[in-house]
Design a protein around this motif. Structure first.
Motif, PDB file in Angstrom:
ATOM      1  N   HIS A 164      40.207 -44.547  29.140  1.00  0.00           N
ATOM      2  CA  HIS A 164      40.851 -43.222  29.092  1.00  0.00           C
ATOM      3  C   HIS A 164      42.250 -43.416  29.671  1.00  0.00           C
ATOM      4  N   VAL A 165      43.239 -43.210  28.837  1.00  0.00           N
ATOM      5  CA  VAL A 165      44.610 -43.441  29.287  1.00  0.00           C
ATOM      6  C   VAL A 165      45.141 -42.134  29.888  1.00  0.00           C
ATOM      7  N   LYS A 166      45.715 -42.275  31.087  1.00  0.00           N
ATOM      8  CA  LYS A 166      46.060 -41.070  31.853  1.00  0.00           C
ATOM      9  C   LYS A 166      47.562 -40.861  31.930  1.00  0.00           C
ATOM     10  N   LEU A 167      47.960 -39.637  31.647  1.00  0.00           N
ATOM     11  CA  LEU A 167      49.361 -39.234  31.709  1.00  0.00           C
ATOM     12  C   LEU A 167      49.569 -38.354  32.948  1.00  0.00           C
ATOM     13  N   ASP A 168      50.621 -38.605  33.669  1.00  0.00           N
ATOM     14  CA  ASP A 168      50.990 -37.706  34.775  1.00  0.00           C
ATOM     15  C   ASP A 168      51.807 -36.560  34.189  1.00  0.00           C
ATOM     16  N   THR A 169      51.155 -35.401  34.040  1.00  0.00           N
ATOM     17  CA  THR A 169      51.848 -34.241  33.464  1.00  0.00           C
ATOM     18  C   THR A 169      52.518 -33.392  34.537  1.00  0.00           C
ATOM     19  N   GLY A 170      52.470 -33.860  35.783  1.00  0.00           N
ATOM     20  CA  GLY A 170      53.151 -33.081  36.816  1.00  0.00           C
ATOM     21  C   GLY A 170      52.514 -33.121  38.194  1.00  0.00           C
TER      22      GLY A 170
ATOM     23  N   GLY B 176      39.603 -41.840  25.619  1.00  0.00           N
ATOM     24  CA  GLY B 176      40.190 -40.588  26.087  1.00  0.00           C
ATOM     25  C   GLY B 176      41.671 -40.681  26.375  1.00  0.00           C
ATOM     26  N   VAL B 177      42.324 -39.538  26.247  1.00  0.00           N
ATOM     27  CA  VAL B 177      43.659 -39.334  26.813  1.00  0.00           C
ATOM     28  C   VAL B 177      43.505 -38.142  27.736  1.00  0.00           C
ATOM     29  N   TRP B 178      44.043 -38.288  28.962  1.00  0.00           N
ATOM     30  CA  TRP B 178      43.723 -37.240  29.918  1.00  0.00           C
ATOM     31  C   TRP B 178      44.809 -37.063  30.966  1.00  0.00           C
ATOM     32  N   SER B 179      44.664 -35.983  31.721  1.00  0.00           N
ATOM     33  CA  SER B 179      45.573 -35.698  32.824  1.00  0.00           C
ATOM     34  C   SER B 179      44.856 -34.763  33.801  1.00  0.00           C
ATOM     35  N   HIS B 180      45.489 -34.461  34.899  1.00  0.00           N
ATOM     36  CA  HIS B 180      44.839 -33.644  35.939  1.00  0.00           C
ATOM     37  C   HIS B 180      45.825 -32.568  36.418  1.00  0.00           C
ATOM     38  N   LEU B 181      45.307 -31.367  36.635  1.00  0.00           N
ATOM     39  CA  LEU B 181      46.166 -30.231  36.997  1.00  0.00           C
ATOM     40  C   LEU B 181      46.382 -30.139  38.506  1.00  0.00           C
ATOM     41  N   ALA B 182      47.549 -29.638  38.872  1.00  0.00           N
ATOM     42  CA  ALA B 182      47.910 -29.551  40.290  1.00  0.00           C
ATOM     43  C   ALA B 182      47.495 -28.227  40.930  1.00  0.00           C
ATOM     44  N   SER B 183      47.628 -27.130  40.203  1.00  0.00           N
ATOM     45  CA  SER B 183      47.510 -25.816  40.846  1.00  0.00           C
ATOM     46  C   SER B 183      46.768 -24.796  39.993  1.00  0.00           C
TER      47      SER B 183
ATOM     48  N   GLY C 102      52.372 -35.417  25.245  1.00  0.00           N
ATOM     49  CA  GLY C 102      51.776 -36.750  25.411  1.00  0.00           C
ATOM     50  C   GLY C 102      50.798 -37.066  24.287  1.00  0.00           C
ATOM     51  N   LEU C 103      50.044 -36.070  23.839  1.00  0.00           N
ATOM     52  CA  LEU C 103      49.106 -36.279  22.733  1.00  0.00           C
ATOM     53  C   LEU C 103      49.862 -36.544  21.438  1.00  0.00           C
ATOM     54  N   GLU C 104      50.991 -35.850  21.311  1.00  0.00           N
ATOM     55  CA  GLU C 104      51.803 -36.046  20.102  1.00  0.00           C
ATOM     56  C   GLU C 104      52.348 -37.480  20.069  1.00  0.00           C
ATOM     57  N   VAL C 105      52.805 -37.958  21.214  1.00  0.00           N
ATOM     58  CA  VAL C 105      53.300 -39.342  21.310  1.00  0.00           C
ATOM     59  C   VAL C 105      52.151 -40.319  21.000  1.00  0.00           C
TER      60      VAL C 105
END
Ligand SMILES: Cc1ncc(COP(=O)(O)O)c(C=O)c1O
Length: 375
Positions: A122-128, A159-166, A185-188
Protein backbone atom coordinates in the motif's frame (compact mmCIF):
# COMPACT_ATOMS: atom_id res chain seq x y z
CA UNK A 1 -13.72 -10.29 40.29
CA UNK A 2 -10.83 -11.00 42.62
CA UNK A 3 -9.34 -7.55 43.24
CA UNK A 4 -9.33 -5.54 40.02
CA UNK A 5 -10.17 -6.26 36.42
CA UNK A 6 -10.59 -4.84 32.98
CA UNK A 7 -13.72 -6.32 31.41
CA UNK A 8 -13.98 -6.29 27.65
CA UNK A 9 -17.35 -6.85 26.02
CA UNK A 10 -16.53 -8.55 22.73
CA UNK A 11 -20.16 -8.42 21.61
CA UNK A 12 -19.92 -4.64 21.80
CA UNK A 13 -16.90 -4.66 19.48
CA UNK A 14 -18.68 -7.00 17.09
CA UNK A 15 -21.84 -4.87 17.12
CA UNK A 16 -19.93 -1.60 16.73
CA UNK A 17 -18.29 -2.95 13.58
CA UNK A 18 -21.68 -4.02 12.26
CA UNK A 19 -23.03 -0.54 12.98
CA UNK A 20 -20.09 1.06 11.18
CA UNK A 21 -20.59 -1.18 8.18
CA UNK A 22 -24.15 0.07 7.94
CA UNK A 23 -22.84 3.63 7.60
CA UNK A 24 -20.64 3.04 4.57
CA UNK A 25 -20.50 1.24 1.27
CA UNK A 26 -16.75 0.80 1.76
CA UNK A 27 -15.17 -2.21 3.42
CA UNK A 28 -14.26 -1.80 7.09
CA UNK A 29 -10.73 -2.30 8.38
CA UNK A 30 -10.68 -2.88 12.15
CA UNK A 31 -7.58 -1.21 13.59
CA UNK A 32 -6.32 -3.46 16.39
CA UNK A 33 -2.81 -2.07 16.96
CA UNK A 34 -1.54 -1.34 20.46
CA UNK A 35 -3.10 -4.54 21.76
CA UNK A 36 -6.45 -3.59 20.33
CA UNK A 37 -6.33 -0.14 21.96
CA UNK A 38 -5.88 -2.00 25.24
CA UNK A 39 -8.78 -4.40 24.67
CA UNK A 40 -6.65 -7.39 23.64
CA UNK A 41 -5.53 -7.62 20.03
CA UNK A 42 -6.54 -11.14 19.05
CA UNK A 43 -9.94 -11.26 20.79
CA UNK A 44 -10.75 -7.77 19.49
CA UNK A 45 -9.75 -8.80 15.98
CA UNK A 46 -11.90 -11.94 16.13
CA UNK A 47 -14.88 -9.97 17.40
CA UNK A 48 -14.40 -7.34 14.69
CA UNK A 49 -14.23 -9.97 11.96
CA UNK A 50 -17.38 -11.56 13.40
CA UNK A 51 -19.02 -8.14 13.05
CA UNK A 52 -18.06 -7.97 9.40
CA UNK A 53 -14.64 -6.32 9.33
CA UNK A 54 -13.11 -7.34 5.99
CA UNK A 55 -9.63 -6.10 6.92
CA UNK A 56 -7.41 -5.77 9.98
CA UNK A 57 -4.96 -2.93 10.50
CA UNK A 58 -1.94 -2.73 12.77
CA UNK A 59 1.08 -0.49 13.01
CA UNK A 60 3.89 -3.04 13.12
CA UNK A 61 4.87 -6.36 11.65
CA UNK A 62 5.35 -7.59 15.21
CA UNK A 63 1.62 -7.07 15.69
CA UNK A 64 0.57 -8.57 12.37
CA UNK A 65 2.36 -11.90 12.65
CA UNK A 66 0.63 -13.00 15.88
CA UNK A 67 -2.72 -12.22 14.28
CA UNK A 68 -1.87 -14.56 11.43
CA UNK A 69 -0.59 -17.18 13.89
CA UNK A 70 -3.91 -16.88 15.74
CA UNK A 71 -5.65 -17.97 12.57
CA UNK A 72 -6.98 -14.64 11.32
CA UNK A 73 -6.96 -14.92 7.56
CA UNK A 74 -8.56 -11.66 6.40
CA UNK A 75 -6.43 -9.13 4.51
CA UNK A 76 -4.20 -7.27 6.94
CA UNK A 77 -2.09 -4.13 6.65
CA UNK A 78 0.92 -3.13 8.79
CA UNK A 79 2.19 0.38 8.16
CA UNK A 80 5.17 1.26 10.33
CA UNK A 81 8.59 -0.30 9.71
CA UNK A 82 12.10 0.71 10.64
CA UNK A 83 14.78 -0.11 8.06
CA UNK A 84 16.04 -3.67 8.25
CA UNK A 85 12.92 -5.29 9.63
CA UNK A 86 12.33 -8.88 8.41
CA UNK A 87 9.62 -7.76 6.02
CA UNK A 88 9.90 -11.00 4.03
CA UNK A 89 8.24 -12.71 7.00
CA UNK A 90 5.30 -10.38 6.51
CA UNK A 91 5.21 -11.06 2.79
CA UNK A 92 5.32 -14.81 3.42
CA UNK A 93 2.44 -14.46 5.90
CA UNK A 94 0.43 -12.42 3.38
CA UNK A 95 0.62 -9.29 5.47
CA UNK A 96 0.23 -6.17 3.34
CA UNK A 97 2.94 -3.60 4.00
CA UNK A 98 3.06 0.14 3.50
CA UNK A 99 5.68 2.13 1.62
CA UNK A 100 6.10 5.88 2.00
CA UNK A 101 9.41 6.32 0.20
CA UNK A 102 11.60 4.89 -2.54
CA UNK A 103 13.76 3.34 0.18
CA UNK A 104 10.80 1.58 1.78
CA UNK A 105 9.57 0.37 -1.60
CA UNK A 106 13.04 -0.98 -2.37
CA UNK A 107 12.96 -2.92 0.91
CA UNK A 108 9.64 -4.43 -0.10
CA UNK A 109 11.06 -5.46 -3.47
CA UNK A 110 13.85 -7.30 -1.64
CA UNK A 111 11.34 -8.81 0.79
CA UNK A 112 9.18 -10.04 -2.09
CA UNK A 113 12.13 -11.67 -3.82
CA UNK A 114 13.24 -13.30 -0.60
CA UNK A 115 9.75 -14.61 0.11
CA UNK A 116 9.42 -15.68 -3.53
CA UNK A 117 6.12 -13.95 -3.96
CA UNK A 118 5.22 -10.34 -4.77
CA UNK A 119 5.00 -8.12 -1.69
CA UNK A 120 1.48 -6.74 -1.27
CA UNK A 121 2.07 -3.02 -1.00
CA UNK A 122 0.00 0.00 0.00
CA UNK A 123 1.75 3.12 -1.18
CA UNK A 124 1.18 6.06 1.14
CA UNK A 125 0.88 9.71 0.23
CA UNK A 126 1.28 12.50 2.77
CA UNK A 127 -1.78 14.62 1.98
CA UNK A 128 -1.10 17.01 4.82
CA UNK A 129 -0.64 15.20 8.14
CA UNK A 130 3.11 15.67 7.93
CA UNK A 131 3.83 12.23 9.41
CA UNK A 132 3.93 9.06 7.29
CA UNK A 133 3.52 9.10 3.53
CA UNK A 134 5.51 10.46 0.64
CA UNK A 135 5.53 14.23 0.22
CA UNK A 136 3.50 15.33 -2.79
CA UNK A 137 6.70 16.35 -4.62
CA UNK A 138 8.07 12.80 -4.38
CA UNK A 139 4.83 11.06 -5.29
CA UNK A 140 5.35 10.83 -9.09
CA UNK A 141 8.77 9.21 -8.58
CA UNK A 142 7.30 6.77 -6.07
CA UNK A 143 4.45 5.90 -8.44
CA UNK A 144 6.90 5.36 -11.29
CA UNK A 145 8.99 3.04 -9.11
CA UNK A 146 5.89 1.19 -7.88
CA UNK A 147 4.68 0.65 -11.43
CA UNK A 148 8.09 -0.73 -12.41
CA UNK A 149 8.32 -3.01 -9.36
CA UNK A 150 4.86 -4.33 -10.16
CA UNK A 151 5.77 -4.92 -13.82
CA UNK A 152 8.88 -6.78 -12.63
CA UNK A 153 6.68 -9.05 -10.49
CA UNK A 154 8.30 -7.97 -7.21
CA UNK A 155 5.31 -6.19 -5.71
CA UNK A 156 1.58 -6.01 -6.16
CA UNK A 157 0.17 -2.56 -5.49
CA UNK A 158 -2.88 -3.38 -3.42
CA UNK A 159 -3.53 0.06 -1.98
CA UNK A 160 -2.97 3.77 -2.28
CA UNK A 161 -3.67 5.51 0.97
CA UNK A 162 -3.25 8.45 3.29
CA UNK A 163 -4.23 9.50 6.81
CA UNK A 164 -6.24 12.50 8.01
CA UNK A 165 -5.00 15.03 10.55
CA UNK A 166 -8.15 16.61 11.96
CA UNK A 167 -11.26 14.68 10.98
CA UNK A 168 -12.16 14.72 14.69
CA UNK A 169 -12.74 18.47 14.45
CA UNK A 170 -16.12 18.94 12.75
CA UNK A 171 -15.85 21.24 9.74
CA UNK A 172 -12.06 21.45 9.85
CA UNK A 173 -10.86 22.77 6.50
CA UNK A 174 -7.85 20.44 6.47
CA UNK A 175 -10.11 17.50 5.62
CA UNK A 176 -11.13 19.10 2.31
CA UNK A 177 -7.52 19.98 1.55
CA UNK A 178 -6.36 16.43 2.26
CA UNK A 179 -9.22 14.96 0.24
CA UNK A 180 -8.25 17.11 -2.75
CA UNK A 181 -4.59 16.14 -2.38
CA UNK A 182 -5.59 12.47 -2.22
CA UNK A 183 -7.66 12.79 -5.40
CA UNK A 184 -4.67 14.42 -7.12
CA UNK A 185 -2.42 11.59 -5.87
CA UNK A 186 -4.80 8.98 -7.29
CA UNK A 187 -4.83 10.81 -10.59
CA UNK A 188 -1.01 10.74 -10.68
CA UNK A 189 -1.09 7.03 -9.81
CA UNK A 190 -3.40 6.42 -12.75
CA UNK A 191 -1.05 8.26 -15.07
CA UNK A 192 1.70 5.79 -14.15
CA UNK A 193 -0.65 2.87 -14.63
CA UNK A 194 -0.94 2.17 -10.89
CA UNK A 195 -4.48 0.97 -10.25
CA UNK A 196 -4.86 -0.03 -6.59
CA UNK A 197 -7.52 -2.47 -5.46
CA UNK A 198 -8.27 -0.28 -2.46
CA UNK A 199 -7.99 3.45 -1.91
CA UNK A 200 -8.28 4.43 1.74
CA UNK A 201 -8.18 7.63 3.74
CA UNK A 202 -10.83 7.68 6.48
CA UNK A 203 -10.31 6.98 10.18
CA UNK A 204 -13.20 6.60 12.65
CA UNK A 205 -14.06 10.29 12.71
CA UNK A 206 -14.19 10.54 8.93
CA UNK A 207 -16.11 7.26 8.71
CA UNK A 208 -18.78 8.71 10.99
CA UNK A 209 -18.89 12.26 9.65
CA UNK A 210 -17.47 12.44 6.11
CA UNK A 211 -18.85 9.85 3.67
CA UNK A 212 -16.96 11.59 0.85
CA UNK A 213 -13.70 10.29 2.35
CA UNK A 214 -14.64 6.62 2.40
CA UNK A 215 -13.38 5.42 -1.02
CA UNK A 216 -13.04 1.59 -0.97
CA UNK A 217 -12.00 1.02 2.63
CA UNK A 218 -12.29 2.84 5.97
CA UNK A 219 -9.79 2.27 8.78
CA UNK A 220 -11.73 2.39 12.03
CA UNK A 221 -10.03 2.12 15.39
CA UNK A 222 -11.56 3.96 18.33
CA UNK A 223 -15.13 3.57 17.05
CA UNK A 224 -14.99 -0.23 17.05
CA UNK A 225 -14.23 -0.05 20.77
CA UNK A 226 -17.39 2.01 21.21
CA UNK A 227 -15.78 5.35 21.96
CA UNK A 228 -16.47 8.56 20.11
CA UNK A 229 -13.70 9.99 17.95
CA UNK A 230 -15.32 13.42 18.18
CA UNK A 231 -15.26 14.85 21.69
CA UNK A 232 -18.76 15.48 22.97
CA UNK A 233 -20.57 13.75 20.08
CA UNK A 234 -22.42 10.48 20.76
CA UNK A 235 -22.62 8.21 17.71
CA UNK A 236 -24.59 5.53 19.55
CA UNK A 237 -21.68 3.09 19.80
CA UNK A 238 -21.21 0.80 22.79
CA UNK A 239 -18.07 1.19 24.92
CA UNK A 240 -16.45 -2.22 25.22
CA UNK A 241 -14.11 -1.69 28.17
CA UNK A 242 -14.90 -1.44 31.88
CA UNK A 243 -12.17 -0.85 34.48
CA UNK A 244 -13.14 -1.66 38.03
CA UNK A 245 -11.84 -2.90 41.36
CA UNK A 246 -13.04 -3.81 44.81
CA UNK A 247 -12.59 -1.29 47.60
CA UNK A 248 -9.84 -2.54 49.91
CA UNK A 249 -10.26 -0.19 52.85
CA UNK A 250 -12.78 2.35 54.12
CA UNK A 251 -12.18 4.90 56.84
CA UNK A 252 -13.78 7.91 58.38
CA UNK A 253 -11.40 10.86 58.70
CA UNK A 254 -11.77 14.32 60.24
CA UNK A 255 -11.54 17.65 58.43
CA UNK A 256 -7.94 18.61 57.79
CA UNK A 257 -6.74 15.13 56.82
CA UNK A 258 -4.07 15.20 54.11
CA UNK A 259 -4.56 12.45 51.53
CA UNK A 260 -2.01 10.53 49.42
CA UNK A 261 1.56 11.45 48.48
CA UNK A 262 2.48 15.08 49.01
CA UNK A 263 -0.71 15.60 51.04
CA UNK A 264 -1.93 17.81 48.21
CA UNK A 265 -5.56 17.06 49.03
CA UNK A 266 -6.84 18.07 52.46
CA UNK A 267 -10.35 17.14 53.58
CA UNK A 268 -12.54 20.17 54.26
CA UNK A 269 -14.98 18.22 56.48
CA UNK A 270 -15.32 14.90 58.18
CA UNK A 271 -15.61 12.39 55.37
CA UNK A 272 -15.26 8.77 54.29
CA UNK A 273 -12.24 7.73 52.27
CA UNK A 274 -12.22 4.54 50.17
CA UNK A 275 -9.03 2.96 48.90
CA UNK A 276 -9.36 1.50 45.39
CA UNK A 277 -6.57 -0.83 44.20
CA UNK A 278 -5.87 0.59 40.75
CA UNK A 279 -3.05 3.03 40.09
CA UNK A 280 -0.74 4.29 37.40
CA UNK A 281 0.92 0.87 37.29
CA UNK A 282 -2.39 -0.38 35.95
CA UNK A 283 -3.15 2.47 33.58
CA UNK A 284 -4.78 5.14 35.76
CA UNK A 285 -3.32 8.43 34.50
CA UNK A 286 -1.47 10.32 37.22
CA UNK A 287 -2.63 13.53 35.57
CA UNK A 288 -6.12 12.74 36.85
CA UNK A 289 -4.92 13.41 40.42
CA UNK A 290 -6.92 15.98 42.39
CA UNK A 291 -5.48 18.28 44.97
CA UNK A 292 -8.64 20.28 45.59
CA UNK A 293 -12.08 21.32 44.41
CA UNK A 294 -10.62 23.37 41.56
CA UNK A 295 -9.40 20.22 39.85
CA UNK A 296 -11.70 17.76 38.13
CA UNK A 297 -10.03 14.57 39.35
CA UNK A 298 -10.76 11.09 38.10
CA UNK A 299 -14.36 9.95 38.74
CA UNK A 300 -15.16 6.64 40.43
CA UNK A 301 -18.61 5.11 40.80
CA UNK A 302 -19.34 3.15 43.97
CA UNK A 303 -22.85 1.92 44.76
CA UNK A 304 -24.42 4.04 42.05
CA UNK A 305 -22.82 7.29 43.23
CA UNK A 306 -20.01 8.99 41.29
CA UNK A 307 -17.25 10.29 43.55
CA UNK A 308 -13.89 11.87 42.75
CA UNK A 309 -10.46 10.68 43.68
CA UNK A 310 -8.65 12.55 46.42
CA UNK A 311 -4.97 13.45 46.11
CA UNK A 312 -2.41 11.89 43.86
CA UNK A 313 -2.84 8.73 41.86
CA UNK A 314 -0.31 6.22 43.25
CA UNK A 315 1.30 3.30 41.46
CA UNK A 316 -1.15 0.72 42.82
CA UNK A 317 -4.08 2.62 44.24
CA UNK A 318 -6.20 5.72 44.42
CA UNK A 319 -8.13 7.17 47.34
CA UNK A 320 -11.73 8.22 46.72
CA UNK A 321 -13.49 10.87 48.79
CA UNK A 322 -16.98 9.45 49.34
CA UNK A 323 -18.34 12.15 51.66
CA UNK A 324 -21.10 10.70 53.83
CA UNK A 325 -22.16 8.02 51.36
CA UNK A 326 -21.98 4.55 52.91
CA UNK A 327 -19.17 2.45 51.43
CA UNK A 328 -17.99 -0.99 52.54
CA UNK A 329 -14.74 -2.84 51.84
CA UNK A 330 -15.36 -5.14 48.91
CA UNK A 331 -17.77 -2.75 47.18
CA UNK A 332 -17.20 -2.56 43.43
CA UNK A 333 -15.64 0.72 42.35
CA UNK A 334 -15.95 1.41 38.61
CA UNK A 335 -13.54 3.87 37.09
CA UNK A 336 -15.16 3.78 33.68
CA UNK A 337 -17.37 1.58 31.56
CA UNK A 338 -20.35 1.64 29.25
CA UNK A 339 -22.23 4.13 31.44
CA UNK A 340 -21.04 6.85 33.81
CA UNK A 341 -18.21 7.51 34.41
CA UNK A 342 -16.87 7.00 30.92
CA UNK A 343 -13.41 6.85 29.41
CA UNK A 344 -14.20 10.35 28.14
CA UNK A 345 -14.72 11.55 31.72
CA UNK A 346 -11.28 10.21 32.63
CA UNK A 347 -9.80 11.79 29.51
CA UNK A 348 -11.21 15.13 30.58
CA UNK A 349 -9.88 14.73 34.12
CA UNK A 350 -6.41 13.82 32.83
CA UNK A 351 -6.25 16.32 29.98
CA UNK A 352 -5.99 13.62 27.34
CA UNK A 353 -8.12 11.67 24.87
CA UNK A 354 -10.28 8.59 25.36
CA UNK A 355 -7.87 6.64 23.10
CA UNK A 356 -5.10 7.00 25.65
CA UNK A 357 -7.30 6.04 28.60
CA UNK A 358 -8.35 2.64 27.25
CA UNK A 359 -4.95 1.90 25.68
CA UNK A 360 -3.22 2.49 29.03
CA UNK A 361 -5.39 -0.17 30.65
CA UNK A 362 -4.01 -2.78 28.28
CA UNK A 363 -1.12 -3.40 30.68
CA UNK A 364 -0.56 -6.88 31.97
CA UNK A 365 -1.05 -6.45 35.71
CA UNK A 366 -4.82 -6.19 35.78
CA UNK A 367 -6.54 -9.35 34.59
CA UNK A 368 -8.51 -8.81 31.43
CA UNK A 369 -11.82 -10.64 31.42
CA UNK A 370 -13.89 -11.13 28.29
CA UNK A 371 -17.65 -11.05 28.00
CA UNK A 372 -19.79 -11.79 25.01
CA UNK A 373 -19.18 -13.59 21.76
CA UNK A 374 -15.57 -13.77 20.68
CA UNK A 375 -16.68 -14.62 17.15
C1 LIG B 1 -2.84 5.07 9.91
C2 LIG B 1 -4.01 4.93 10.81
N1 LIG B 1 -5.22 4.66 10.29
C3 LIG B 1 -6.31 4.54 11.05
C4 LIG B 1 -6.23 4.69 12.43
C5 LIG B 1 -7.48 4.57 13.25
O1 LIG B 1 -7.80 5.81 13.80
P1 LIG B 1 -9.09 5.96 14.73
O2 LIG B 1 -8.81 5.19 15.96
O3 LIG B 1 -9.20 7.41 14.96
O4 LIG B 1 -10.21 5.40 13.94
C6 LIG B 1 -5.00 4.97 13.01
C7 LIG B 1 -4.90 5.16 14.44
O5 LIG B 1 -4.31 6.05 14.95
C8 LIG B 1 -3.85 5.10 12.18
O6 LIG B 1 -2.65 5.35 12.69
Amino acid sequence: MWQAEVRVDLSAIRDNVTALRARTTADVMAVVKADGYGHGMVPAARAAVAGGAAWLGVATLAEALPLRRAGLTVPMLAWLHAPGMPLHEGVAAEVDLSASSLGQLAELVVAGRRAQRPARVHVKLDTGLGRGGAPVAQWPALMEAAAKAQADGDVEVIGVWSHLASADVPGDASVDRQLAAFADGLEVAGRFGVRPHVRHLANSAATLTRPDTHFDLVRTGIAIYGLSPVAGVDFGLHPAMTARARVTLVKRVPAGQGVSYGLTYVTDRETTLAVVPLGYGDGVPRHASRSGPAEIGGPVEIGGVVHRIAGRVCMDQVVVDCGDTPVTPGDVATLFGAGTPSADDWAEAAGTINYEIVTRFGGSRVPRVYDGAAG
